[in-house]
Design an enzyme around this catalytic site. Structure first.
Site, PDB file in Angstrom:
ATOM      1  N   ASP A  83       0.850  -1.188   0.000  1.00 51.72           N
ATOM      2  CA  ASP A  83       0.000   0.000   0.000  1.00 51.72           C
ATOM      3  C   ASP A  83       0.895   1.252   0.000  1.00 51.72           C
ATOM      4  O   ASP A  83       1.814   1.355   0.823  1.00 51.72           O
ATOM      5  CB  ASP A  83      -0.853  -0.042   1.282  1.00 51.72           C
ATOM      6  CG  ASP A  83      -1.927   1.015   1.315  1.00 51.72           C
ATOM      7  OD1 ASP A  83      -2.386   1.440   0.244  1.00 51.72           O
ATOM      8  OD2 ASP A  83      -2.322   1.408   2.441  1.00 51.72           O
ATOM      9  N   GLU A 135      -1.455   5.984  -8.898  1.00 44.80           N
ATOM     10  CA  GLU A 135      -2.418   6.986  -8.409  1.00 44.80           C
ATOM     11  C   GLU A 135      -2.266   8.304  -9.145  1.00 44.80           C
ATOM     12  O   GLU A 135      -1.167   8.783  -9.403  1.00 44.80           O
ATOM     13  CB  GLU A 135      -2.232   7.207  -6.897  1.00 44.80           C
ATOM     14  CG  GLU A 135      -3.186   8.275  -6.337  1.00 44.80           C
ATOM     15  CD  GLU A 135      -3.285   8.289  -4.810  1.00 44.80           C
ATOM     16  OE1 GLU A 135      -3.047   7.241  -4.175  1.00 44.80           O
ATOM     17  OE2 GLU A 135      -3.605   9.354  -4.257  1.00 44.80           O
TER      18      GLU A 135
END
Ligand code: G3H
Ligand code: 13P
Ligand code: ZN
Length: 322
Positions: A83, A135
């Site tokens: 993550d 992202e």
């Protein structure tokens, strides 16, 4: 079943109008609570590890805990995911060290630099059979040691997504549509209050999500910062010596709606922390004489399990999809 990548999971989730839960893990009880719920509900799952989790628990311990969950739950597919990988080296270390999926988060960098770093990670990851989440856009809130103020957050610009995905080759894309990290997602000033005086956050920008999906048909979208900050646990914390005024999260109906659209992965960490902390605080308040960690970690693990079960069944829609 051995650890898997998210490729097949996301395809089924996209076509089926549901999302996979991506839950952060930091210790054995959290791994057990999550995977026991997933096994009982026959749900595929992503167990994700942050840079902070690796610093806390050590890479090898976390990998071995997840491998133990795979052995205990052979009937469900499990992904081990990094993550918010901050750089190529961290991603490489996880790819070399048994992860099946990594996120490279270069979203704070200029567009061209984000593309360059992401592409480098994708090349290495794909050569090793590992998938990559990237992202675009900036979420507010706290992740690892980085705190992004609400005014510094920015929605994903849909006009950038096709170029980003085609130039990087990433397998999924995290976008910013108004979710936020942590238990204090919005300031009171950003919210309205309902008739009971409870803070109501601004709605997610579904227009941005829909435009991104129109430009990337069939492509899996990821939502970070998607805890709902259950008010029963905020209350439990506050009634047992804690102090978390005005903690507020994303309404679950909005997450359910996102899961029906192109969102295939929904990240949840803060809700697990609230369940664990609330349960342990209450335990100590009720049993000031107890000191055996197994006695307070057991109900904490049980409450994490029930919280995850609720997410799988009522929010993500992935129960029965393993
Ligand atoms: O987005 C961040 C996750 O909630 C992980 O948090 O960096 O404190 O482990 P952490
Ligand atoms: P929450 O803080 O809303 O749980 O978000 C977690 C997350 O996005 C992990 O990457
Ligand atoms: Zn995140």
């Amino acid at each position: 079943m051995a650890l898997v990548t998210s490729t097949e999971m996301f395809k089924k989730a996209y076509d089926g109008g549901y999302a996979i839960g991506a839950f952060n893990v930091n210790n054995m009880e959290i791994v057990q609570g999550i995977t026991e719920a997933c096994r009982e509900e026959k749900a595929p799952v992503i167990l994700q590890v942050s840079k902070g989790a690796r610093a806390y628990a050590n890479h090898t311990y976390l990998v071995k805990l997840v491998e133990a969950a795979v052995a205990e739950c052979p009937e469900i597919p499990i992904v081990l995911h990094l993550d918010h990988g901050p750089d190529f080296e961290t991603c490489k270390s996880c790819i070399d060290g048994g992860f099946t999926s990594v996120m490279i988060d270069a979203s704070s960098k200029p567009f061209a630099e984000n593309i360059e770093i992401t592409r480098k990670v994708v090349e290495y990851a794909h050569d090793h059979g590992v998938v990559v989440e990237a992202e675009l856009g900036t979420l507010a809130g706290i992740e690892d040691d980085v705190k992004v103020a609400a005014h510094a957050a920015s929605y994903t610009r849909p006009e950038e997504v096709e170029e980003f995905v085609s130039k990087t080759g990433c397998d999924s894309l995290a976008i910013a549509i108004g979710t936020s990290h942590g238990a204090y997602k919005f300031t009171a000033a950003q919210c309205t209050r309902n008739e009971k005086g409870i803070l109501v956050p601004p709605p997610l920008r579904f227009d941005v999500l829909e435009e991104v999906s129109r430009r990337l048909p069939g492509f899996p979208i990821v939502l970070h910062g998607s805890s709902s900050v259950p008010q029963n646990y905020v209350k439990m914390i506050n009634e047992n010596g804690g102090k978390m005024p005005d903690a507020v999260g994303i309404p679950e109906e909005q997450l359910r709606h996102a899961a029906e659209l192109s969102v295939c992965k929904i990240n949840i960490d803060s809700d697990l922390r609230l369940a664990m902390t609330g349960t342990i605080r209450q335990f100590f308040n009720e049993h000031p004489d107890k000191f055996d960690p197994r006695e307070y970690l057991k109900p904490a693990r049980a409450n994490i399990k029930e919280l995850v079960r609720h997410k799988l069944v009522d929010v993500l829609g992935c129960a029965g999809k393993a």
